[in-house]
Design a protein around this motif. Structure first.
Motif, PDB file in Angstrom:
ATOM      1  N   UNK A 109      35.451  52.489  29.131  1.00 28.63           N
ATOM      2  CA  UNK A 109      36.269  53.319  29.957  1.00 28.63           C
ATOM      3  C   UNK A 109      36.545  52.926  31.385  1.00 28.63           C
ATOM      4  N   UNK A 110      37.195  53.098  32.267  1.00 26.66           N
ATOM      5  CA  UNK A 110      38.653  53.307  32.110  1.00 26.66           C
ATOM      6  C   UNK A 110      39.407  52.132  31.975  1.00 26.66           C
ATOM      7  N   UNK A 111      38.693  50.933  31.620  1.00 28.54           N
ATOM      8  CA  UNK A 111      39.366  49.590  31.366  1.00 28.54           C
ATOM      9  C   UNK A 111      40.162  49.576  30.160  1.00 28.54           C
ATOM     10  N   UNK A 112      40.137  50.498  29.202  1.00 27.69           N
ATOM     11  CA  UNK A 112      40.666  50.180  27.663  1.00 27.69           C
ATOM     12  C   UNK A 112      42.093  50.512  28.085  1.00 27.69           C
ATOM     13  N   UNK A 113      42.533  51.134  29.210  1.00 30.18           N
ATOM     14  CA  UNK A 113      44.101  51.536  29.517  1.00 30.18           C
ATOM     15  C   UNK A 113      44.894  50.283  30.180  1.00 30.18           C
ATOM     16  N   UNK A 114      45.709  49.860  29.596  1.00 31.66           N
ATOM     17  CA  UNK A 114      46.594  48.766  30.095  1.00 31.66           C
ATOM     18  C   UNK A 114      47.214  49.409  31.587  1.00 31.66           C
ATOM     19  N   UNK A 115      47.473  50.426  31.637  1.00 32.08           N
ATOM     20  CA  UNK A 115      48.065  51.105  32.911  1.00 32.08           C
ATOM     21  C   UNK A 115      47.041  51.140  33.812  1.00 32.08           C
ATOM     22  N   UNK A 116      45.833  51.434  33.616  1.00 35.11           N
ATOM     23  CA  UNK A 116      44.773  51.376  34.500  1.00 35.11           C
ATOM     24  C   UNK A 116      44.622  49.995  35.067  1.00 35.11           C
ATOM     25  N   UNK A 117      44.370  49.084  34.179  1.00 34.34           N
ATOM     26  CA  UNK A 117      44.163  47.755  34.584  1.00 34.34           C
ATOM     27  C   UNK A 117      45.470  47.097  35.417  1.00 34.34           C
ATOM     28  N   UNK A 118      46.388  47.508  35.252  1.00 33.67           N
ATOM     29  CA  UNK A 118      47.659  47.060  36.050  1.00 33.67           C
ATOM     30  C   UNK A 118      47.645  47.712  37.196  1.00 33.67           C
ATOM     31  N   UNK A 119      47.098  49.123  37.380  1.00 29.45           N
ATOM     32  CA  UNK A 119      46.837  49.699  38.767  1.00 29.45           C
ATOM     33  C   UNK A 119      45.867  48.980  39.594  1.00 29.45           C
ATOM     34  N   UNK A 120      44.861  48.583  39.014  1.00 24.07           N
ATOM     35  CA  UNK A 120      43.896  47.840  39.951  1.00 24.07           C
ATOM     36  C   UNK A 120      44.811  46.707  40.463  1.00 24.07           C
ATOM     37  N   UNK A 121      45.336  45.972  39.809  1.00 24.96           N
ATOM     38  CA  UNK A 121      46.164  44.684  40.403  1.00 24.96           C
ATOM     39  C   UNK A 121      47.106  45.279  41.493  1.00 24.96           C
ATOM     40  N   UNK A 122      47.723  46.465  41.335  1.00 25.05           N
ATOM     41  CA  UNK A 122      48.708  46.939  42.476  1.00 25.05           C
ATOM     42  C   UNK A 122      47.904  47.206  43.569  1.00 25.05           C
ATOM     43  N   UNK A 123      46.625  47.680  43.310  1.00 23.64           N
ATOM     44  CA  UNK A 123      45.963  48.358  44.660  1.00 23.64           C
ATOM     45  C   UNK A 123      45.345  47.245  45.416  1.00 23.64           C
ATOM     46  N   UNK A 124      45.348  45.947  44.981  1.00 22.37           N
ATOM     47  CA  UNK A 124      44.552  45.190  45.740  1.00 22.37           C
ATOM     48  C   UNK A 124      45.647  44.172  46.607  1.00 22.37           C
ATOM     49  N   UNK A 125      45.589  44.203  47.950  1.00 15.72           N
ATOM     50  CA  UNK A 125      46.373  43.204  48.828  1.00 15.72           C
ATOM     51  C   UNK A 125      45.772  41.544  48.626  1.00 15.72           C
ATOM     52  N   UNK A 126      46.242  41.104  47.747  1.00 15.81           N
ATOM     53  CA  UNK A 126      45.787  39.733  47.640  1.00 15.81           C
ATOM     54  C   UNK A 126      46.238  38.868  48.967  1.00 15.81           C
ATOM     55  N   UNK A 127      47.465  38.826  49.209  1.00 14.24           N
ATOM     56  CA  UNK A 127      47.976  38.090  50.487  1.00 14.24           C
ATOM     57  C   UNK A 127      47.079  38.499  51.816  1.00 14.24           C
ATOM     58  N   UNK A 128      46.575  39.707  51.804  1.00 12.97           N
ATOM     59  CA  UNK A 128      45.919  40.390  52.898  1.00 12.97           C
ATOM     60  C   UNK A 128      44.699  39.652  53.024  1.00 12.97           C
ATOM     61  N   UNK A 129      44.088  39.652  51.911  1.00 12.40           N
ATOM     62  CA  UNK A 129      42.701  39.197  51.792  1.00 12.40           C
ATOM     63  C   UNK A 129      42.681  37.638  52.109  1.00 12.40           C
ATOM     64  N   UNK A 130      43.453  37.036  51.746  1.00 14.42           N
ATOM     65  CA  UNK A 130      43.612  35.578  51.928  1.00 14.42           C
ATOM     66  C   UNK A 130      43.575  35.263  53.359  1.00 14.42           C
ATOM     67  N   UNK A 131      44.467  36.053  53.956  1.00 15.65           N
ATOM     68  CA  UNK A 131      44.667  35.945  55.408  1.00 15.65           C
ATOM     69  C   UNK A 131      43.500  36.305  56.164  1.00 15.65           C
ATOM     70  N   UNK A 132      43.091  37.540  55.862  1.00 18.02           N
ATOM     71  CA  UNK A 132      42.069  38.099  56.883  1.00 18.02           C
ATOM     72  C   UNK A 132      40.589  37.745  56.445  1.00 18.02           C
ATOM     73  N   UNK A 133      40.274  37.578  55.270  1.00 20.93           N
ATOM     74  CA  UNK A 133      38.780  37.495  54.756  1.00 20.93           C
ATOM     75  C   UNK A 133      38.636  36.028  54.487  1.00 20.93           C
ATOM     76  N   UNK A 134      39.712  35.093  53.865  1.00 19.07           N
ATOM     77  CA  UNK A 134      39.647  33.639  54.011  1.00 19.07           C
ATOM     78  C   UNK A 134      40.102  32.828  54.714  1.00 19.07           C
TER      79      UNK A 134
END
Length: 498
Positions: free
Chosen positions: A271-296
């Motif tokens: 738990x809480x990763x046994x929920x597909x909705x929660x796992x999808x939420x973690x993907x929506x919560x992360x700004x990949x493009x921003x991380x690539x631009x700002x951190x990388x």
């Protein structure tokens, strides 16, 4: 030959070429690892049976030709290949090496089982012919044995195995014995390994009279070695050190978008990763493009699925999860895990700005009103152990790691993680497991590719990971070295000249 030491300061002699890695091998066993830096060293001593370009059919090398039959392939070996101790390579040696990787009863045990999921057995037909049995499509078997088939002397391996640990151990040059173009002449554990051409090598003479591998965990240290002429090529230059390399006389940066996917597994029986909705939420919560631009600093590409473009089975119709904190918060509530407290465990120094990437991921998740997320930065070994622990160990259910799809086929990017007994399983789902299994048995290349694309689509939907980015491979290298970085991160001296 190479002219090291021309970058400022006094370096090694003119015939020596030095490669600085980010990790030095912590084993002398060439098949007891799945780490790219280790392959870079050992492939010069224990040569692959094939020359492989990602996504392409293997090319003959130690193997002269091969022929598929009913669930098996027979490979005919060259008759002029010798080990460094003077013994001839035989089919029994090759069969033994493959059996070590797939059968835990054939010791010393190997950790490379994740790369040989369809190979079921190996036997010597005669002195120069070895037979591999496999359960899947011929193309899948070729992706696997083309990348993982190597040869160790069975007699030598038995002699080197420790009676106490059951492992190959040693701290001197004579503990190594391959058939490659280079042999080990000096070895300092955890520090340096020195290679020189093997006089009785069957193939072309290698390009450097002396090849040295060392390592520095810090990018700044690797770059400093390049600046002073102590190194001729260094890997994993961090974005913030790129300008230093560019400012170094006679040195330059060379880059390629690799097949290494950086992601965060979420073991779905915790738990809480046994929920597909929660796992999808973690993907929506992360700004990949921003991380690539700002951190990388722009070095990377956002991922939409478990494998990168250029890999057989990649699905071009899938888009990365968009950054949408509102959708993330809504899905958390839908999952029933509002108020969840989670921790992301991540390494430092293994991938480009890995600790900073992980901290940003955790901070962005923590910005959701209904989830709290901390980060714990640890040694890479801790993360690697969590990955290898499979589905039975939930002490660390949420971590960041990278995986290079070196075979050029989707199966290698999904089978080990999503199938029972895959070696590094982090997600248990019957539908996804069966879809992968179905792909293994499809002989027609186009039909198999379509099934693999369906596997990637299913994986995106089930969100077993937070899909982050493809890692950009950044190298610092002398300008006079003729060499182009490979997508699979492999470094072979015989692909270099100057």
């Amino acid at each position: 030959m190479a002219v090291a030491g021309c970058l400022g300061g006094e370096g090694p002699d003119d015939d020596e070429f030095v490669i600085t890695l980010s990790q030095f091998p912590d084993t002398v066993d060439p098949i007891d690892h799945i780490t790219g830096d280790y392959f870079d060293v050992f492939d010069h001593v224990y040569e692959p049976l094939f020359d492989v370009q990602p996504g392409e059919e293997p090319e003959t090398r130690v193997v002269e030709d091969w022929e598929h039959g009913d669930g098996a392939v027979e490979l005919r070996l060259r008759d002029d290949v010798q080990f460094h101790d003077g013994q001839d390579l035989t089919a029994e040696d090759v069969a033994f090496t493959l059996e070590r990787q797939i059968d835990p009863e054939v010791g010393p045990a190997s950790s490379q089982v994740a790369g040989l999921g369809s190979i079921e057995g190996a036997e010597a037909v005669d002195d120069s012919t070895v037979r591999f049995e496999y359960s899947g499509a011929p193309a899948l078997a070729e992706y696997e044995f083309g990348n993982y088939a190597r040869a160790m002397s069975r007699e030598w391996t038995d002699d080197q195995e420790s009676a106490e640990s059951g492992e190959i151990v040693g701290n001197s040059a004579d503990v190594f014995n391959g058939t490659g173009p280079y042999e080990v002449v000096d070895f300092t554990p955890d520090t340096e390994i020195v290679l020189e051409p093997f006089d009785d090598y069957w193939g072309d003479e290698p390009p450097f009279d002396r090849l040295v591998f060392n390592a520095d965990e810090e990018s700044s240290g690797r770059v400093a070695a390049l600046e002073t002429g102590e190194s001729d090529l260094t890997i994993n230059v961090l974005p913030e050190d790129v300008q230093t390399v560019q400012d170094t006389e006679d040195a330059e940066v060379r880059t390629v978008t690799s097949f290494r996917n950086i992601f965060c597994p979420m073991k779905n029986e915790a738990e809480p990763f046994d929920s597909r909705e929660f796992r999808q939420a973690m993907n929506y919560a992360v700004d990949n493009a921003g991380i690539i631009d700002d951190v990388l600093s722009g070095f990377g590409e956002p991922m939409s699925q478990p494998v990168p473009p250029g890999v057989n089975g990649y699905n071009p119709d899938l888009d990365p999860y968009p950054y949408d904190p509102d959708e993330a918060a809504s899905l958390v509530e839908e999952s029933g895990y509002g108020g969840a407290e989670i921790e992301l465990v991540a390494p430092q120094g293994r991938y480009l700005n890995d600790a900073d990437v992980a901290q940003t991921v955790a901070d962005q998740i923590d910005q959701l009103e209904n989830v709290s997320c901390d980060v714990d930065v640890v040694d890479f070994g801790v993360v690697s152990d969590a990955n290898s622990a499979g589905m039975d160990d939930y002490e660390i259910p949420f971590f960041m790691i990278g995986w290079g799809v070196i075979t050029g086929d989707t199966d290698y990017g999904v089978s080990g993680f999503f199938q029972e007994g895959g070696g590094v399983q982090t997600f248990r789902d019957e539908e996804l497991d069966q879809a992968i299994e179905e792909s293994k048995g499809i002989d027609d290349p186009e039909e198999r590719e379509q099934q693999l694309q369906a596997v990637n689509e299913l994986a995106r939907e089930k969100a077993p990971w937070i899909f982050l980015h493809l890692q950009e491979s950044i190298y610092g290298v002398r300008q006079d070295v003729q060499w182009e970085p490979r997508e699979d991160e492999t470094i072979w001296a015989w692909e270099m000249s100057q």
